[in-house]
Design a protein around this motif. Structure first.
Motif, short mmCIF file in Angstrom:
data_model
loop_
_atom_site.label_atom_id
_atom_site.label_comp_id
_atom_site.label_asym_id
_atom_site.label_seq_id
_atom_site.Cartn_x
_atom_site.Cartn_y
_atom_site.Cartn_z
N HIS A 256 13.19 -11.34 -3.44
CA HIS A 256 14.27 -12.19 -2.93
C HIS A 256 14.64 -11.79 -1.50
O HIS A 256 14.98 -12.65 -0.69
N ARG A 257 14.57 -10.51 -1.20
CA ARG A 257 14.87 -10.01 0.14
C ARG A 257 13.64 -10.12 1.06
O ARG A 257 13.65 -9.64 2.18
N GLU A 258 12.58 -10.74 0.54
CA GLU A 258 11.33 -11.00 1.28
C GLU A 258 10.58 -9.73 1.65
O GLU A 258 9.94 -9.66 2.69
N TYR A 259 10.66 -8.72 0.77
CA TYR A 259 9.83 -7.54 0.94
C TYR A 259 8.44 -7.88 0.43
O TYR A 259 8.29 -8.64 -0.53
N ARG A 260 7.43 -7.32 1.06
CA ARG A 260 6.05 -7.53 0.62
C ARG A 260 5.72 -6.48 -0.44
O ARG A 260 5.83 -5.28 -0.18
N ILE A 261 5.34 -6.91 -1.63
CA ILE A 261 4.94 -5.99 -2.68
C ILE A 261 3.52 -5.54 -2.36
O ILE A 261 2.59 -6.33 -2.31
N LYS A 262 3.37 -4.23 -2.09
CA LYS A 262 2.08 -3.69 -1.67
C LYS A 262 1.28 -3.11 -2.82
O LYS A 262 0.08 -2.94 -2.72
N GLY A 263 1.97 -2.78 -3.91
CA GLY A 263 1.26 -2.22 -5.05
C GLY A 263 2.18 -2.06 -6.24
O GLY A 263 3.39 -1.89 -6.09
N VAL A 264 1.57 -2.13 -7.42
CA VAL A 264 2.29 -1.89 -8.67
C VAL A 264 1.43 -0.96 -9.50
O VAL A 264 0.24 -1.20 -9.69
N ASN A 265 2.04 0.11 -9.98
CA ASN A 265 1.35 1.05 -10.86
C ASN A 265 1.89 0.81 -12.26
O ASN A 265 3.06 1.04 -12.52
N ASN A 266 1.03 0.35 -13.16
CA ASN A 266 1.45 0.04 -14.53
C ASN A 266 1.25 1.21 -15.48
O ASN A 266 1.23 1.02 -16.69
N ASP A 267 1.14 2.42 -14.94
CA ASP A 267 0.96 3.61 -15.78
C ASP A 267 2.09 3.69 -16.80
O ASP A 267 3.27 3.51 -16.45
N ALA A 268 1.75 3.98 -18.04
CA ALA A 268 2.76 4.03 -19.11
C ALA A 268 3.76 5.16 -18.89
O ALA A 268 4.94 5.02 -19.22
N ASP A 269 3.32 6.29 -18.35
CA ASP A 269 4.21 7.44 -18.17
C ASP A 269 5.02 7.41 -16.89
O ASP A 269 6.14 7.90 -16.84
N SER A 270 4.45 6.85 -15.82
CA SER A 270 5.13 6.88 -14.53
C SER A 270 4.86 5.58 -13.75
O SER A 270 4.22 5.60 -12.70
#
Length: 180
Positions: free
Chosen positions: A96-110
């Motif tokens: 919403h603030r127009e930040y660019r999402i550069k990566g998502v880590n879907n690791d279960a622990d972290s």
């Protein structure tokens, strides 16, 4: 516990290029204090957008050769069942603030989200041990200056002089719940 902290620290160090200080371009119009104030504003806006509210405390501020990093730790327990809700809400706030999402880590622990503002600040959310969320904002390269402590008071205990901060110790009917 020591291994978990080392894993989170190593993840932060490895992921810093994803989040901030990726530009070698020097911002001559901003000094480290101004960058730190802006980083505080980014975290203030993010935390204001989280409903129900979570309790947080300041983490350490660090400076490098040309940048500054501000940190906050969420002291509200974010249960394993609610982590996806928390990450999704923060991602929506940042989009919403127009930040660019550069990566998502879907690791279960972290699990983590890495974003960047239009003006080059790296923004990171990592969920660590015991469901503790950590926010970090890294400035782009700016002019060197002295950096004062943040002026925004935490919405719970300040933990002044305490490092590392304690594990999350605040229960929330929503964020700490065992059901999704």
């Amino acid at each position: 516990m020591r291994i978990r902290f080392q894993t989170i620290a190593a993840t932060l160090l490895l992921c810093m290029p994803l989040a901030g200080c990726v530009s070698n371009e020097m911002r001559t119009d901003v000094d480290m204090q101004e960058a730190a104030d802006h980083a505080d504003g980014i975290m203030d806006a993010t935390l204001r957008g989280i409903e129900p509210t979570v309790q947080w405390a300041h983490g350490p501020t660090t400076t490098g050769s040309c940048g500054v990093t501000r940190r906050r730790a969420v002291m509200t327990v974010v249960s394993e069942k609610r982590r996806g809700n928390f990450l999704g809400l923060v991602e929506r706030i940042w989009r919403h603030r127009e930040y660019r999402i550069k990566g998502v880590n879907n690791d279960a622990d972290s699990p983590a989200i890495y974003a960047q503002t239009k003006d080059g600040f790296g923004v990171t959310l990592i969920i660590g041990g015991a469901g503790q969320a950590f926010f970090e904002v890294d400035s782009p390269c700016v002019n060197e200056s002295e950096v004062k402590d943040p002026t925004t008071p935490p919405n719970g205990p300040a933990y002044e002089g305490v490092y590392p901060l304690p594990r999350p110790n605040v229960r929330s009917d929503f964020w700490s719940a065992g059901a999704p």
